[in-house]
Design a protein around this motif. Sequence first.
Motif, PDB file in Angstrom:
ATOM      1  N   LEU A  94     -31.540 -49.279  -7.009  1.00 24.13           N
ATOM      2  CA  LEU A  94     -31.505 -48.001  -6.290  1.00 24.13           C
ATOM      3  C   LEU A  94     -30.195 -47.836  -5.517  1.00 24.13           C
ATOM      4  O   LEU A  94     -29.596 -46.767  -5.501  1.00 24.13           O
ATOM      5  N   GLU A  95     -29.760 -48.904  -4.884  1.00 26.68           N
ATOM      6  CA  GLU A  95     -28.530 -48.858  -4.092  1.00 26.68           C
ATOM      7  C   GLU A  95     -27.304 -48.643  -4.977  1.00 26.68           C
ATOM      8  O   GLU A  95     -26.392 -47.897  -4.613  1.00 26.68           O
ATOM      9  N   ASN A  96     -27.274 -49.265  -6.142  1.00 25.74           N
ATOM     10  CA  ASN A  96     -26.154 -49.047  -7.058  1.00 25.74           C
ATOM     11  C   ASN A  96     -26.070 -47.584  -7.486  1.00 25.74           C
ATOM     12  O   ASN A  96     -24.978 -47.025  -7.577  1.00 25.74           O
ATOM     13  N   LYS A  97     -27.209 -46.980  -7.735  1.00 21.29           N
ATOM     14  CA  LYS A  97     -27.223 -45.553  -8.085  1.00 21.29           C
ATOM     15  C   LYS A  97     -26.691 -44.713  -6.935  1.00 21.29           C
ATOM     16  O   LYS A  97     -25.939 -43.763  -7.142  1.00 21.29           O
ATOM     17  N   ARG A  98     -27.078 -45.061  -5.705  1.00 21.89           N
ATOM     18  CA  ARG A  98     -26.586 -44.317  -4.543  1.00 21.89           C
ATOM     19  C   ARG A  98     -25.077 -44.485  -4.391  1.00 21.89           C
ATOM     20  O   ARG A  98     -24.351 -43.513  -4.154  1.00 21.89           O
ATOM     21  N   LEU A  99     -24.590 -45.703  -4.547  1.00 21.82           N
ATOM     22  CA  LEU A  99     -23.157 -45.947  -4.393  1.00 21.82           C
ATOM     23  C   LEU A  99     -22.339 -45.213  -5.445  1.00 21.82           C
ATOM     24  O   LEU A  99     -21.236 -44.750  -5.154  1.00 21.82           O
ATOM     25  N   ARG A 143     -23.159 -42.325  -6.668  1.00 17.60           N
ATOM     26  CA  ARG A 143     -23.164 -40.914  -6.247  1.00 17.60           C
ATOM     27  C   ARG A 143     -22.160 -40.638  -5.136  1.00 17.60           C
ATOM     28  O   ARG A 143     -21.632 -39.531  -5.043  1.00 17.60           O
ATOM     29  N   ILE A 144     -21.901 -41.629  -4.286  1.00 16.17           N
ATOM     30  CA  ILE A 144     -21.007 -41.386  -3.147  1.00 16.17           C
ATOM     31  C   ILE A 144     -19.636 -42.026  -3.365  1.00 16.17           C
ATOM     32  O   ILE A 144     -18.859 -42.164  -2.433  1.00 16.17           O
ATOM     33  N   TRP A 200     -28.949 -53.083   3.425  1.00 15.07           N
ATOM     34  CA  TRP A 200     -29.632 -53.592   2.233  1.00 15.07           C
ATOM     35  C   TRP A 200     -30.886 -54.366   2.608  1.00 15.07           C
ATOM     36  O   TRP A 200     -31.918 -54.231   1.953  1.00 15.07           O
ATOM     37  N   SER A 250     -17.971 -33.867  -3.464  1.00 19.34           N
ATOM     38  CA  SER A 250     -19.314 -33.783  -2.898  1.00 19.34           C
ATOM     39  C   SER A 250     -20.061 -32.594  -3.449  1.00 19.34           C
ATOM     40  O   SER A 250     -19.481 -31.594  -3.792  1.00 19.34           O
TER      41      SER A 250
END
Length: 87
Positions: free
Chosen positions: A72-77, A79-80, A45, A86
């Motif tokens: 941005l990081e919340n959106k990535r988290l 997604r994963i 981060w 996947s």
Amino acid sequence: LRMLKWELHDSISDFVSTDWVQSRQREAKLPVDERQLHSDLFSTWMTLARLLSISHGEETLTEDGWRRMRELENKRLVRIKPGRPSV
């Protein structure tokens, strides 16, 4: 990028630390298999926040810059997220 002038002021450092602790506390309430925050992620981060602020022409991290990175990081988290197929 290592040679660019960039600083992390004490006031924003306190803000970032508080945000990290609060995030970890919120996540501790989740079932273990849904948790995504780990100690190595804080370093990630910080790197993301630094690069994002530099890309915006800033020489220091601001609260807004930290919030942009978190968004941005919340959106990535999301997604994963564990259990999500996947793509």
